[in-house]
Write a protein that holds these residues in place. Structure first.
Motif, mmCIF file in Angstrom:
data_model
loop_
_atom_site.group_PDB
_atom_site.id
_atom_site.type_symbol
_atom_site.label_atom_id
_atom_site.label_comp_id
_atom_site.label_asym_id
_atom_site.label_seq_id
_atom_site.Cartn_x
_atom_site.Cartn_y
_atom_site.Cartn_z
ATOM 1 N N VAL A 57 0.717 -1.236 -0.085
ATOM 2 C CA VAL A 57 -0.018 0.097 -0.051
ATOM 3 C C VAL A 57 0.822 1.348 0.002
ATOM 4 C CG1 VAL A 57 -1.356 1.225 1.455
ATOM 5 C CG2 VAL A 57 -1.988 -1.102 1.053
ATOM 6 N N VAL A 58 2.087 1.174 0.690
ATOM 7 C CA VAL A 58 2.882 2.446 0.834
ATOM 8 C C VAL A 58 3.486 2.673 -0.505
ATOM 9 C CG1 VAL A 58 5.064 3.457 1.838
ATOM 10 C CG2 VAL A 58 3.174 2.150 3.302
ATOM 11 N N ILE A 83 2.118 1.988 -3.409
ATOM 12 C CA ILE A 83 1.054 2.336 -4.197
ATOM 13 C C ILE A 83 0.771 3.773 -3.956
ATOM 14 C CG2 ILE A 83 -1.432 2.117 -4.618
ATOM 15 C CD1 ILE A 83 -1.061 -0.986 -4.182
ATOM 16 N N ALA A 84 1.062 3.914 -2.686
ATOM 17 C CA ALA A 84 0.585 5.409 -2.265
ATOM 18 C C ALA A 84 1.624 6.632 -2.949
ATOM 19 C CB ALA A 84 0.701 5.705 -0.792
#
Lengths: 104, 176, 481, 509, 635
Positions: free
Chosen positions: B108-109, B111-112
């Protein structure tokens, strides 16, 4: 002057979010869990504001959202603490692992 | 060299933020945990300033660092715990939880990071005016609802902790 | 001004809540507070009747509040459920010394939150509404505050609820980040461009799914349900098992169908899987329960699965959404009724009757037993009850969207469910009561309201057409595009 | 008079009202129930007189819009297949209620009678419904009353038995529900969809081959469980053993017919291809049921269990007759349903009577009853003989016609009639073995001291048995008038199922 | 007026008697049931004679329809009577013998408390038998066929409190049913082949079928016949059937019912004639049964069993006749046999009645003086059975043997001849042991008495019959009966027979007479002068003797082995039902229970775990979305 890219803000918020998340999964103390939830909310806030300021089509909605989150967070904490206290009165402990009279 | 201020500040804030957050999760003393949480909130406020959202930053300081932190500190005080060994602050599932969170967090990080920047805030200067106008204009209805929410929370909180009938007395006066 | 008229029902509900609080405060202590429930009922009925006076479909508050058939349908549903919850409560509240005024007020607030959800056109309003719906429920669960079960229920529900809210909020934040707006319509457009292939929207979608799934008690986000329902004061359980679930599905429809329809194919399949898992797990665990209240809690999870199946079948269009609405309505009245029937066997110190405590119930309270039986049969899905019709309406879109396997899973699950529902009937009708049974209580108000609900369950099962066509109308706004 | 069918459905419901009003007093409840069921019986006979023999189509047709959003209609009608089953139902219900009011049911009389009236609505409606959905509703409506009748007024293991009964039935019927909805969706474009049987038959060309294959399976499963066909039969013995007498009577007499009726009314005309596809298996299962049921019956120790297993065998004849898809088989199957309803219903009635007197159901505990109960022996003997297919009594006609049909059966592939026919005929021999043996062990031999004082049949009991006795003889000696009623509709159903052109067109698509 | 059209009255009378006695018998009529039944049968007997005379008077073969019974598509069966010489003959035999037996029974059953039952079922039997005889199609015949079977079941088990009659009754019915299975198959295949079950139509269309199929059909029918007429392998029920009252044995198990099989085959002569091999089977089985049963009869001591086995053997003769293509001879023997065998049974009944119900000949002896009428009549009947000219048996049996020989079935003829000798021997033995020599049971002897007149009169009548019945077949090959039945059985291919030379016939007759005489003489010398002494013979014969006494152990085989096996199999299948089929269901149920309690444990009650499962769910959902997005799971 150089700008910190949007992605960086979001990444930081994501880190904070998952730290809080981990806290909820790890700690036993109800109050601490509550704190961790607050951390998660703040992470969300950070993301919202970042988006609202840095998106191509920037508008204030993010900020508005954040204001509402403030209110909600306050309410949540109030109620949450009340619940913890009520429980604490009946059985003086805030260890969530001891609150398992109901299971199965 | 001035144009490097913003990145530097950002890095410092981020480090502090993450460090303090981690401390909240890992520290055994709850009171200091609470204070560190407050510190985290402050860093967030800093971030807001960095993003040019001064008003929100102000709210952040008022509500979080002010109200909420205090509330939580009260909560901590009202619920004293008998001292215990460090591991007992953590649930049995801690390692497993760590694995799962990591599994989600890492991707997720990354992707962020993929969010594209829209350049500097279109409308320079403060965000007070637009915020206020939209809050009392289009968002009037949710605003009202939010107020009702506060009312409901208040009533509920009172209902949960108020002591009227003798049943409550078996729990010590001295605690509250 | 027009704006205020548009939300007249909501205003009425709020006022009712305030009036109740004041009235409760004025009432000297130790005096009976049963009349409060009638007061609430009056207010809520009034709210229902203000509905027609609000200007018909349209957007208000500069487009941030929408009033359409969808809204109207859910407004009535929420109010009806709240009314029932108020009607069945008094006896219990008095017996267990639960603060009455707060109980009624909290129900009103929660209802207001639910109504806000269906008024919302953008994520902000929706989220606020969601919280206003949920936070009072935390309170409700813990309201019987000298009972440690109640405390535990509240604590668990609160912690997990707050946690899931955070997840949801973060999901919303990302949606905003992806689409640059918080309005469903805008999101829909943007998402349509980005597509799921864009990992960010994937993450956002997952977070939203989890957050909303939690509120609706979808497996594996369901585990708060049994404990919260079990520990909460029974009337509160009756309400929270239906109101919030209905609201949650309203939100799911608004967000997923209203907002994320373009991605339908992708989340449709995931929802189908979740639905299958949910109904099966709910039923299988319910088989192993010995406490009626807890069994009903698990059964409510199973029903979430059925409803979710209809959501997953949204490709079928109107019939799918209508199925959700119809099922939510049916589930609302029959499940609330079923929980309320437990109020007849209510002994101090216990949470709800065990199966054995129901032995010979049919002899001791024939009317109540009959009503209970009707609700159970309806939950099983056997004609001529509304539960059966609801299942039919669910299976139809599921088949229509080509998910035959899901339809079969639903059918087989209904068989599983029949086993434990009818086992309750067995205990009530086929076993003889023995000594040391908890005494029965039978407030007239409770009996009346349950009788009415049971009749409705059958009447709507025989003549469901009006309700269904209303649901069909209510479905149209979501599909307008 | 043109609403006679609706009347048939309404009468029992109307009877419920006074039952609720006077419910406190069991005697009043009994009277109400008896009167209601009797009126219903009369009404059904009136319906019989209004029926025009020799027409294949549906008569006394009624159709109202019920659930337009699902294309569901309240559509009723009778044809040769159902016209005789309805009076049989009402008669058996009347007899059951009459007998139960004689003291067989001692407690919760009102509830019992109420359950029976609801049950009657379901049973009668089942045979009248022409809309698939309506049919399903009635099909399920029978479930709960029977569930209560077995579970509340039944024997020691009643809970196990009744739950088993319900779960088996539901397992089948819910899949059928899926099938029904699938049919609805396949029946046309949105807006023009329907579940009304006549329209569905008209537009059945829409059903593709493997659609028919699967949907027929869904239907067949439900009906096979209800029949019951081996291997879905194990609920039957338990249910019968535990059920109160009246329950057994209608269970064997009417509920089992729902399966065969469903096959003939819906499955065959709607899914010709599905029928053809599953035919071999169903024939096999039928013959297995005939032999297997008979063989297992021979070793039963419990009177009711024995009759129950014999029902499995007899139902095997019904399915066999249906699926050989020819005139004799079809007519035989319907007759067999009718006869089995009368004879087995009667057998359960008299086993029940005997049980009421002796409180014994194990064959070993009985014997020599013929000494003290000549009247009882006569009745029981006649029904036993009818059940084992003695020519001149009704049992024979149906079974023989089915056998003729079975011999005629000539499938494109696989073993034909000359293989199945003789096998099925063995069932007739076996029937003689186990039924006569049962009869001897119960009736012959020396009487136990304990039973010497027991009285022979009372007036009430004779009154219950006599109509069935008369029907048994009449249907055996002069079945032709009844066959004439049945024949055209059966032929139509079979023609629809075997229409070669149609199968071709479906396969072409 | 035309009696033939009234033919339906013949069965109607007994039916009426059945209903009257059945409904009112127990309460009101009591002893009156006997006369009522007899009167009814008498009425039908008179009518039957009338019909017979008309048919004899050349009345054409007629069908008297009553109503349509079953009609489905092309399958149509009416209730209609076929009146032709064959049925007319049977009518007479059945009604007359029945009448006599009814009358006799009034005396014989006088003291039985089940009197009314007896006189309810006996007329019912007569009714069924008449339906069987009159039927104009196989299905209706089958109705009578089953009806008589039922009545025989009821009457064998008449004394149902004792275990033996029950067993015998059930055995009889079940063995008959096995035969009926064949009958049904034959019937239905006939329908498939010819599209009708009507006798005349079937026989007209016989040509269209090819021999193989016909043979199968005929064998199926013959299986039915063996069941009804107690031929190998389905004979063993008949001896046991002696558990019933003697009049029943006389009527059902000697004169009428057991001959139904013969009647069936005779009826179907056209079929059998067209199906070659079938006839040989019939003949072989008949011959085999004849000698088989005769040998058993040699050593039995129960007087009725001797008669029973002799009946089996005589029926064997009849089938032998049918087998060699002499249906008329078969009918002829059926006709005569009805008289003398009925007489023998009634006679032994009278004896048993006279010495309070003892049946064992070893306890009798010297009864000649005590019951002269019985003695003389039985001597006559015995003579007839032993085929002593000019008694009835001689003519019919001799014709059978003659035809067999002349049609070239020498082996069958030889068997028949030997059987004749054996028959003569055992009948002599039976009569001698019963009536001659020293009384072996003094007590019985002292109380022995002649039967009342109502019983002796029928004996006398039958005796007359046994003497004269034979003359309907005189002169051989061209007697009245031949002319009478000729037309019915032309298809039997009598054409193949060249008109036989009188000399040869006389020679054959002489031979068979010699055989009988030899048999009688041996019998006399053994039992009258103990030279050789029977006991010694028995000892000498040793194992062979024991085999005979034990009836070749056939009963053991059937009753122990077969029944045991069947029961074991049935038990096994029930176990399968309970443990496998039902077991699976119950297992499934408990499986879900276990699953449920297993999943319950996942509900730990720990908030942390709940939260973790939420996160895990989140991960799963992410993966799922990713999967669908990447199209890993397809769309």
């Amino acid at each position: 002057m150089t700008h910190v890219p949007l992605g960086a803000f979001i990444a930081v918020s994501a880190m904070l979010f998952f730290i809080g998340c981990a806290g909820v999964l790890m700690r036993r103390n109800a109050v601490v869990i509550l704190m961790c939830v607050e951390l998660m909310l703040n992470a969300a806030n950070l993301a919202l504001v970042a988006f609202s300021r840095r998106l191509p089509a920037a508008d204030e909605r993010g900020s508005v959202f954040v204001t509402f989150v403030f209110v909600i967070a306050a309410a949540e904490v109030a109620v949450g603490l009340a619940i913890v206290l009520a429980a604490y009165r009946n059985r003086p402990s805030v260890d969530v692992d001891e609150a398992r009279a109901m299971r199965g | 060299m001035f144009d490097l201020i913003e990145p530097i500040v950002f890095v410092l804030l981020s480090v502090a933020l993450v460090g303090a957050g981690a401390a909240v999760v890992l520290l055994r003393r709850i009171t200091s945990g609470a204070l560190l949480m407050a510190f985290t909130f402050l860093c967030i406020a800093g971030m807001f300033v960095l993003l040019g959202a001064e008003t929100i930053a102000a709210f952040q300081v008022l509500i979080y660092v002010g109200a909420i932190t205090v509330l939580i500190l009260y909560g901590v005080m009202f619920t004293p715990q008998s001292p215990r060994s460090y591991p007992l602050f953590f649930q049995r599932q801690t390692p497993l939880a760590a694995v799962f969170v990591a599994l989600i967090a890492v991707p997720v990080v990354f992707i962020a990071l993929s969010f594209r920047d829209g350049g500097p805030p279109a409308s320079g200067g403060g965000d007070l005016v637009p915020l206020a106008t939209s809050l009392f204009g289009p968002f009037a209805f949710p605003f009202e609802v939010a107020s009702v929410l506060l009312l409901a929370a208040m009533i509920g909180a009172i209902a949960l902790v108020k002591r009227e009938d003798p049943l409550d007395d078996e729990f010590g006066e001295e605690r509250l | 001004m027009n704006d205020l008229v548009a939300v007249l029902p909501e205003v009425t509900v709020t006022l009712t809540a305030c009036v109740v609080i004041v009235a409760d405060a004025l009432q000297p202590r130790g005096r009976s507070r049963d009349w409060l429930s009638l007061l609430v009922v009056f207010g809520l009925v009034a709210a229902i009747f203000t509905g027609p006076f609000t200007p018909t479909a349209g957007r208000y508050f500069s487009g941030f509040v929408v009033v359409d058939t969808f809204t109207a349908f859910f407004r009535v549903l929420f109010l009806v459920l709240a009314i029932l919850a108020a009607l069945v409560a008094p006896g219990y509240l008095a017996r267990r010394r639960v603060p009455a005024g707060e109980y009624y007020a909290t129900i009103c607030f929660s209802t207001l939150g639910a109504m806000t959800i269906v008024l919302a056109t953008d994520l902000i309003t929706l989220f606020v509404g969601l919280e206003l719906m949920t936070i009072p429920i935390y309170i409700l669960a813990g309201l019987q505050r000298h009972d440690r079960y109640s405390n535990e229920a509240a604590l668990k529900y609160f912690l997990l609820g707050a946690f899931s809210s955070a997840l949801l909020l973060y999901g919303f934040a990302w949606l905003y980040g992806i689409s640059g707006t918080t309005e469903m319509a805008g999101i829909a457009a943007a998402i349509a461009k980005a597509g799921l292939a864009n990992p960010a929207s994937m993450v956002a979608l997952a977070l939203v799914t989890v957050g909303l799934g939690f509120k609706a008690a979808v497996v594996p986000f369901h585990q708060w349900t049994p404990d919260a329902y079990d520990g909460a004061p029974t009337p509160a359980t009756a309400f929270m098992s239906v109101g919030p679930k209905a609201a949650a599905f309203a939100a799911i429809l608004r967000v997923m169908v209203g907002g994320l329809d373009p991605l339908g194919v992708d989340w449709g399949n995931v929802f189908a899987l979740l639905a299958a898992v949910t109904m099966t797990a709910g039923n299988v665990i319910a088989l192993a329960q010995s406490n009626t209240k807890r069994m009903l809690a698990y059964s409510s999870i199973a029903h979430t699965g059925y409803i979710l199946a209809a959501v997953a079948a949204h490709r079928a269009g109107g019939s799918a959404v209508a199925a959700v609405l119809f099922y939510v309505f049916a589930y609302g009245i029959m499940n609330l009724g079923a929980f309320a029937c437990l109020l007849f066997v209510d002994s101090e110190g216990t949470r709800g009757p065990t199966l054995d405590e129901l032995n010979g119930f049919a002899r001791r309270a024939p009317g109540a037993a009959l009503a209970f039986a009707v609700f159970l049969i309806s939950l099983t899905g056997i004609p001529p009850t509304i539960g059966f019709i609801a299942k039919v309406f669910v299976i139809q879109p599921v088949l229509d969207s080509g998910m035959v396997w899901l339809a079969v899973v639903i059918a087989l699950n209904a068989v599983l469910a029949a086993f434990y529902y009818l086992r309750v009937v067995v205990h009530m009708y086929m076993y003889e009561t023995d000594a040391k049974m908890p005494p029965l209580v039978s407030p007239r108000l409770l009996s009346l309201s349950l009788g009415a609900t049971a009749l409705a369950t059958i009447a709507l099962g025989v003549l469901p057409n009006s309700l269904y066509s209303w649901a069909l109308q209510a479905a149209t706004p979501l599909l307008a595009r | 008079m043109e609403h006679i069918l609706t009347l048939l459905i309404v009468i029992p419901l109307v009877g419920l009202l006074p039952l609720v009003v006077f419910g406190r007093d069991p005697r009043a409840a009994k009277q109400v129930a008896i009167i209601t069921t009797f009126v219903e019986l009369v009404a059904s006979l009136v319906m019989l007189t209004l029926f025009r023999t020799g027409e294949a189509g549906f008569q006394l047709h009624e159709s109202l819009s019920w659930l337009p959003s699902l294309g569901v209609r309240y559509e009723l009608g009778v044809d040769g297949i159902s016209v005789l089953l309805v009076p049989m139902t009402t008669l058996l219900t009347f007899i059951s209620v009459l007998y139960s009011s004689g003291g067989a049911i001692k407690e919760r009389v009102t509830e019992f009678m109420a359950a029976f009236l609801v049950l009657e609505v379901g049973m009668v409606g089942l045979f009248l419904a022409l809309d698939l959905f309506l049919f399903y509703v009635f099909f399920e409506l029978m479930l709960i009353p029977m569930y209560l009748i077995i579970g509340v007024w039944g024997g020691p293991r009643r809970v196990y038995a009744t739950l088993k009964f319900v779960l088996f039935t539901l397992a089948g019927s819910l899949l059928m529900l899926v099938g029904i909805i699938a049919v609805y969706l396949a029946s046309g474009e949105p807006g023009s969809r329907t579940l009304s049987l006549p329209e569905l038959i008209a537009g059945r060309a829409r059903f593709s081959a493997d659609f028919q294959f699967w949907v027929f399976l869904a239907f067949a499963l439900a009906f096979a469980i209800k029949m019951p066909m081996v291997p879905f039969h194990t609920w039957l013995p338990d249910a019968h053993v535990e059920a109160p007498t009246a329950g057994s009577i209608v269970l064997a007499g009417v509920l089992l017919k729902a399966g065969g009726y469903g096959f003939l009314r819906f499955a065959l005309p709607l899914f010709p291809f599905g029928t053809q596809a599953w035919l071999p298996l169903l024939i096999l299962l039928s013959v297995v049921a005939i032999l297997y049921g008979a063989i297992v019956s021979t070793v039963q120790k419990d009177l009711k269990k024995l009759v129950a297993y014999s029902s499995v065998a007899h139902m095997g004849f019904v399915t066999l007759g249906i699926f050989v898809l020819n005139a004799q088989g079809g007519a035989g199957a319907v007759l067999q349903m009718l006869n089995h309803g009368i004879v087995t219903g009667a057998l359960f009635l008299f086993v029940g009577i005997q049980y009421e007197k002796t409180h014994r159901r194990l064959i070993a505990d009985l014997g020599g009853l013929a000494n003290r109960w000549p009247l009882y022996t006569t009745f029981f003997g006649v029904f036993t003989l009818a059940s084992l297919g003695l020519p001149g009594l009704n049992g024979f006609v149906g079974e023989f016609l089915v056998l003729v049909g079975a011999f005629k059966f000539s499938p494109p592939t696989g073993p034909g009639g000359l293989f199945w026919g003789p096998l099925a005929a063995i069932g007739v021999i076996l029937a003689a073995v186990y039924l006569l043996w049962m009869f001897q062990r119960v009736m012959y031999g020396t009487l136990r001291e304990a039973y010497r004082a027991l009285p022979d049949l009372s007036r009430l009991e004779v009154a219950c048995g006599l109509p069935l006795l008369i029907l048994t003889v009449v249907l055996g000696v002069a079945p032709q008038p009844f066959i004439a009623m049945i024949q055209p509709s059966v032929d139509r159903a079979i023609a629809l199922a075997t229409d070669p052109l149609f199968t071709v067109t479906v396969l072409a698509r | 007026m035309n009696l033939v059209d009234l033919v339906w009255l013949i069965p109607a009378f007994p039916l009426a008697a059945f209903l009257v006695n059945g409904i009112f018998g127990r309460r009101w009529l009591g002893k009156a049931t006997g006369p009522i039944a007899s009167a009814a049968v008498a009425a039908s007997a008179v009518l039957a004679l009338g019909v017979f005379s008309q048919v004899a008077g050349g009345h054409a073969q007629t069908v008297v329809p009553l109503y349509e019974w079953i009609g489905v598509a092309d399958f149509r069966v009416d209730v209609a009577a076929l009146v032709d010489p064959l049925s007319a003959t049977m009518l007479v035999v059945v009604t007359v013998v029945s009448l006599l037996v009814h009358v006799y029974s009034i005396g014989y059953m006088a003291h039985d408390h089940g009197l009314h039952r007896f006189f309810t079922w006996l007329p019912l039997f007569v009714f069924a038998m008449l339906v069987l005889v009159l039927a104009d199609n196989y299905l209706l015949m089958f109705v009578g066929w089953e009806g008589v079977g039922l009545c025989s079941y009821l009457l064998i088990g008449f004394w149902f409190e004792r275990p033996e009659p029950q067993g015998a009754a059930k055995k009889a019915f079940v063995m008959n049913r096995i035969g009926d299975w064949g009958f049904m198959i034959g019937m239905i295949t006939t329908f498939l082949l010819f599209g009708t079950l009507n006798f005349t139509e079937v026989f007209e269309r016989v040509g269209i079928a090819q021999q193989g199929v016909l043979t199968l059909i005929c064998l199926a029918f013959f299986l039915g016949a063996t069941g009804k007429s107690a031929q190998l392998p389905l004979y063993s029920w008949l001896p046991d059937a002696m558990e019933g009252p003697s009049p029943v044995s006389a009527l059902i198990h000697a004169a009428t019912m057991v001959t139904a099989g013969v009647y069936l085959v005779a009826r179907s002569t056209p079929l059998f004639a067209a199906a070659g091999p079938a006839l040989q089977v019939v003949g072989a089985v008949g011959a085999l049964t004849a000698i088989f049963a005769a040998t058993i009869a040699l050593v039995q001591f129960d007087i009725k069993r001797v008669m029973a086995y002799s009946t089996v053997s005589q029926l064997g003769y009849m089938f032998l006749a049918l087998g060699v293509g002499a249906p008329i001879a078969a009918m002829f023997h059926l006709f005569t046999h009805a008289f003398f065998k009925a007489l023998l049974f009634l006679g032994s009944g009278s004896v048993i009645h006279g010495i309070d119900d003892v049946q064992d000949m070893r306890r009798m002896g010297g009864l000649r003086s005590k019951m002269p009428i019985t003695y003389w009549t039985m001597v006559i009947a015995g003579g007839a059975l032993a085929a002593i000219p000019p008694l009835a048996g001689f003519w019919s049996k001799d014709e059978i043997l003659a035809t067999a020989f002349l049609n070239g079935h020498t082996l069958l003829w030889l068997v028949g001849l030997v059987t004749g000798a054996l028959t003569a021997f055992y009948v002599t033995r039976a009569i001698w042991l019963t009536f001659h020599g020293e009384p072996r049971d003094r007590h019985l002897f002292d109380h022995a008495h002649e039967s009342p007149r109502i019983m002796t009169i029928p004996l006398l009548v039958l005796a007359v019959g046994s003497v004269l019945a034979g003359f309907v077949g005189v002169p051989p090959e061209s007697g009245f009966i031949h002319r009478f039945l000729g037309p019915v059985t032309e298809a039997a291919g009598r054409a193949t027979e060249q008109a036989p030379a009188v000399t040869s016939i006389i020679a054959l007759a002489a031979l068979s007479v010699v055989a009988s005489v030899v048999g009688i003489l041996i019998g006399l010398s053994m039992y009258a002068r103990h030279h050789p002494d029977p006991a010694a013979v028995a000892r000498a014969a040793g194992p062979y003797y024991r085999v005979l006494v034990n009836k070749y152990y056939v009963d053991e085989l059937y009753d122990r082995r077969f029944v045991g096996l069947a029961n074991a199999f049935a038990g096994a299948s029930w176990a399968f039902d309970i443990h496998i089929i039902d077991g699976i269901v119950n297992r499934l149920g408990s499986l879900f229970g276990i699953l449920g309690s297993g999943l319950r444990r996942a509900q730990t009650g720990l908030v942390g775990n709940y939260a973790l499962s939420i996160v895990a769910g989140l991960l799963a959902v992410m993966i799922a979305y990713g999967g669908y997005a990447a199209g890993v799971f397809g769309r």
